[in-house]
Write a protein that holds these residues in place. Structure first.
Motif, PDB file in Angstrom:
ATOM      1  N   TYR A  54       6.940 -49.830  23.747  1.00  0.00           N
ATOM      2  CA  TYR A  54       8.273 -50.682  24.216  1.00  0.00           C
ATOM      3  C   TYR A  54       8.024 -51.387  25.718  1.00  0.00           C
ATOM      4  O   TYR A  54       7.971 -52.615  25.938  1.00  0.00           O
ATOM      5  CB  TYR A  54       9.458 -49.998  24.493  1.00  0.00           C
ATOM      6  CG  TYR A  54      10.535 -50.553  25.417  1.00  0.00           C
ATOM      7  CD1 TYR A  54      11.141 -51.814  25.027  1.00  0.00           C
ATOM      8  CD2 TYR A  54      10.831 -49.934  26.584  1.00  0.00           C
ATOM      9  CE1 TYR A  54      12.027 -52.349  26.269  1.00  0.00           C
ATOM     10  CE2 TYR A  54      11.725 -50.536  27.530  1.00  0.00           C
ATOM     11  CZ  TYR A  54      12.269 -51.702  27.166  1.00  0.00           C
ATOM     12  OH  TYR A  54      13.280 -52.121  27.998  1.00  0.00           O
ATOM     13  N   VAL A  97       7.759 -55.375  26.066  1.00  0.00           N
ATOM     14  CA  VAL A  97       8.834 -56.126  26.829  1.00  0.00           C
ATOM     15  C   VAL A  97       8.063 -56.968  27.794  1.00  0.00           C
ATOM     16  O   VAL A  97       8.834 -58.191  28.011  1.00  0.00           O
ATOM     17  CB  VAL A  97       9.857 -55.232  26.997  1.00  0.00           C
ATOM     18  CG1 VAL A  97       9.642 -54.599  28.001  1.00  0.00           C
ATOM     19  CG2 VAL A  97      11.113 -55.791  26.929  1.00  0.00           C
ATOM     20  N   ARG A 124      17.492 -63.644  27.719  1.00  0.00           N
ATOM     21  CA  ARG A 124      16.987 -63.197  26.264  1.00  0.00           C
ATOM     22  C   ARG A 124      18.112 -62.059  25.848  1.00  0.00           C
ATOM     23  O   ARG A 124      18.805 -61.496  26.515  1.00  0.00           O
ATOM     24  CB  ARG A 124      15.602 -62.863  26.032  1.00  0.00           C
ATOM     25  CG  ARG A 124      14.960 -61.943  27.047  1.00  0.00           C
ATOM     26  CD  ARG A 124      15.571 -60.825  27.615  1.00  0.00           C
ATOM     27  NE  ARG A 124      14.797 -59.588  28.022  1.00  0.00           N
ATOM     28  CZ  ARG A 124      15.014 -58.364  27.681  1.00  0.00           C
ATOM     29  NH1 ARG A 124      16.161 -58.105  27.435  1.00  0.00           N
ATOM     30  NH2 ARG A 124      14.103 -57.343  28.091  1.00  0.00           N
ATOM     31  N   ALA A 170      17.577 -59.135  23.286  1.00  0.00           N
ATOM     32  CA  ALA A 170      16.372 -58.286  22.590  1.00  0.00           C
ATOM     33  C   ALA A 170      16.813 -57.254  21.827  1.00  0.00           C
ATOM     34  O   ALA A 170      16.485 -56.233  22.325  1.00  0.00           O
ATOM     35  CB  ALA A 170      15.542 -58.246  23.921  1.00  0.00           C
ATOM     36  N   PRO A 171      17.342 -57.550  20.811  1.00  0.00           N
ATOM     37  CA  PRO A 171      17.729 -56.091  19.950  1.00  0.00           C
ATOM     38  C   PRO A 171      16.590 -55.647  18.901  1.00  0.00           C
ATOM     39  O   PRO A 171      15.791 -56.300  18.749  1.00  0.00           O
ATOM     40  CB  PRO A 171      18.918 -56.597  19.201  1.00  0.00           C
ATOM     41  CG  PRO A 171      18.592 -58.225  18.935  1.00  0.00           C
ATOM     42  CD  PRO A 171      18.131 -58.681  20.107  1.00  0.00           C
ATOM     43  N   SER A 172      16.876 -54.301  18.943  1.00  0.00           N
ATOM     44  CA  SER A 172      15.796 -53.676  18.187  1.00  0.00           C
ATOM     45  C   SER A 172      16.545 -53.420  16.786  1.00  0.00           C
ATOM     46  O   SER A 172      17.441 -52.669  16.806  1.00  0.00           O
ATOM     47  CB  SER A 172      15.410 -52.332  18.668  1.00  0.00           C
ATOM     48  OG  SER A 172      14.878 -52.602  19.798  1.00  0.00           O
ATOM     49  N   ARG A 176      19.953 -56.298  30.625  1.00  0.00           N
ATOM     50  CA  ARG A 176      20.005 -54.981  29.588  1.00  0.00           C
ATOM     51  C   ARG A 176      21.095 -54.150  30.153  1.00  0.00           C
ATOM     52  O   ARG A 176      21.524 -54.060  31.454  1.00  0.00           O
ATOM     53  CB  ARG A 176      18.505 -54.624  29.720  1.00  0.00           C
ATOM     54  CG  ARG A 176      17.856 -54.400  31.064  1.00  0.00           C
ATOM     55  CD  ARG A 176      16.894 -53.424  31.138  1.00  0.00           C
ATOM     56  NE  ARG A 176      15.642 -54.219  30.291  1.00  0.00           N
ATOM     57  CZ  ARG A 176      14.470 -54.330  30.943  1.00  0.00           C
ATOM     58  NH1 ARG A 176      14.199 -53.951  32.175  1.00  0.00           N
ATOM     59  NH2 ARG A 176      13.451 -54.941  30.245  1.00  0.00           N
ATOM     60  N   GLU A 235      13.032 -57.226  18.362  1.00  0.00           N
ATOM     61  CA  GLU A 235      12.123 -56.300  18.780  1.00  0.00           C
ATOM     62  C   GLU A 235      11.727 -55.315  17.772  1.00  0.00           C
ATOM     63  O   GLU A 235      12.217 -53.931  17.781  1.00  0.00           O
ATOM     64  CB  GLU A 235      12.813 -55.570  19.935  1.00  0.00           C
ATOM     65  CG  GLU A 235      12.728 -56.763  21.261  1.00  0.00           C
ATOM     66  CD  GLU A 235      12.688 -56.366  22.591  1.00  0.00           C
ATOM     67  OE1 GLU A 235      13.028 -55.164  22.913  1.00  0.00           O
ATOM     68  OE2 GLU A 235      12.081 -57.265  23.344  1.00  0.00           O
ATOM     69  N   LEU A 285      18.419 -48.671  31.317  1.00  0.00           N
ATOM     70  CA  LEU A 285      17.056 -48.991  31.371  1.00  0.00           C
ATOM     71  C   LEU A 285      16.525 -49.192  32.836  1.00  0.00           C
ATOM     72  O   LEU A 285      15.275 -49.797  32.920  1.00  0.00           O
ATOM     73  CB  LEU A 285      16.682 -50.237  30.477  1.00  0.00           C
ATOM     74  CG  LEU A 285      16.648 -49.914  28.972  1.00  0.00           C
ATOM     75  CD1 LEU A 285      16.812 -51.154  28.237  1.00  0.00           C
ATOM     76  CD2 LEU A 285      15.742 -49.108  28.342  1.00  0.00           C
TER      77      LEU A 285
HETATM   78  N1  GLU Z   1      14.982 -53.594  22.432  1.00  0.00           N
HETATM   79  C1  GLU Z   1      15.502 -52.913  23.420  1.00  0.00           C
HETATM   80  C2  GLU Z   1      16.734 -52.256  23.072  1.00  0.00           C
HETATM   81  O1  GLU Z   1      17.265 -52.619  22.141  1.00  0.00           O
HETATM   82  C3  GLU Z   1      15.633 -54.023  24.521  1.00  0.00           C
HETATM   83  C4  GLU Z   1      15.465 -53.438  25.853  1.00  0.00           C
HETATM   84  C5  GLU Z   1      15.505 -54.451  26.985  1.00  0.00           C
HETATM   85  O2  GLU Z   1      16.399 -55.220  27.100  1.00  0.00           O
HETATM   86  O3  GLU Z   1      14.375 -54.626  27.608  1.00  0.00           O
HETATM   87  O4  GLU Z   1      17.126 -51.334  23.884  1.00  0.00           O
END
Ligand code: GLU
Length: 282
Positions: A195, A199, A9, A11-13, A213, A45, A217
């Protein structure tokens, strides 16, 4: 050709413009999905209504397309696990909150931000939240709450336990619960799921087999493993990408407007140059 079971995936915010660091992480995610004949999905996200903006969602989709990234499921094209925007997935998160609460993993916390900043100890790492000192930990009134509202809900971590996982780039990782991170918030007092919870629920429910990612993280991955376990979800594989730093060795963030994909496009860079490590002068 039948697809492999690999599901990755992006998964941008949408809390700002995507930058060079996102481009690199997403290119890695796309390459790994492609190499394994898998499916890549896009998840928006937009969890936090206070920080996400519609204009950033549009910008994010456009920048991702300009980069040439191609996803099979997403907010713009649908798919079997719709909806793909977190703002529309509240019912799934609430279900998970209830399960965790009923299984005894959560407690309500009424500590104010001010109280926490006075007593909490800083974690060993630099850019992480302090370890919660545990003032509300022994509360036993979780089941008296009909709903999430009014308090922060914290996950009680197993103090002293080493949470280990194999990162597919970095190898074995280990963090100790209670020392490297403390009881973390899964649902915020302003009634927004955190979050960490969202997630995990989404990665499980969207059948993600590998999470790609940024290495910032890594410790969150350890927290999330506890949530996967507590919710009886299968744990995916993890691949943490190297962080992109600017010329002063500072990790690139959404504050670095100069390194936004938007700006690099305006300066005439090609997607290939944005992906290449040496091509962009930071
Ligand atoms: N939405 C999170 C971010 O942009 C994604 C983090 C993830 O990959 O879990 O940092």
């Amino acid at each position: 050709m039948p697809e492999s079971g690999y599901r990755g995936r992006l998964a941008p915010s949408p809390t700002g413009l995507l930058h060079l660091g996102h481009a690199r992480t997403f290119a890695t995610a796309a390459r790994r999905a492609c190499e394994q004949g898998g499916t890549l999905i896009l998840r928006n996200e937009d969890l936090d209504p206070g920080r996400c903006r519609a204009e950033f969602i549009d910008a994010m989709l456009e920048d991702l397309r300009w980069l040439g990234l191609d996803w099979r499921e997403g907010p713009d094209c649908g798919g079997p696990f719709a909806p793909y925007s977190q703002s529309q997935r509240g019912a799934f998160y609430r279900d998970a909150w209830r399960t965790l609460r009923d299984r005894g993993f959560l407690y309500p916390c009424s500590c104010s931000r001010k109280e926490l900043s006075e007593v909490a100890t800083a974690p060993n790492g630099t850019d992480d939240e302090p370890v919660y000192p545990g003032r509300c930990r022994s509360r036993t009134d979780a089941s008296a709450f009909q709903d999430t509202t009014g308090v922060n809900w914290r996950f009680r971590v197993p103090d002293g336990e080493n949470i280990c996982f194999n990162d597919l780039r970095l190898g074995r990782q280990q963090f100790q619960a209670g020392r490297d991170f403390g009881d973390f918030v899964v649902w915020r007092r302003d009634d927004v799921p955190a979050y960490q919870l969202a997630v995990v629920v989404d990665d499980a429910r969207m059948a993600i087999s590998e999470v790609v990612r940024g290495a910032d993280l890594l410790k969150s991955t350890a927290r999330q493993i506890l949530l996967f376990r507590a919710l009886s979800f299968a744990i995916p594989e993890f691949y943490h990408c190297e962080l992109v730093r600017d010329s002063n060795e500072v990790r690139i963030s959404k504050r670095h407007d100069a390194l936004s994909i938007r700006r690099l496009r305006a300066l005439g860079y090609t997607p290939h140059q944005v992906f290449e490590d040496s091509a962009v002068n930071r």
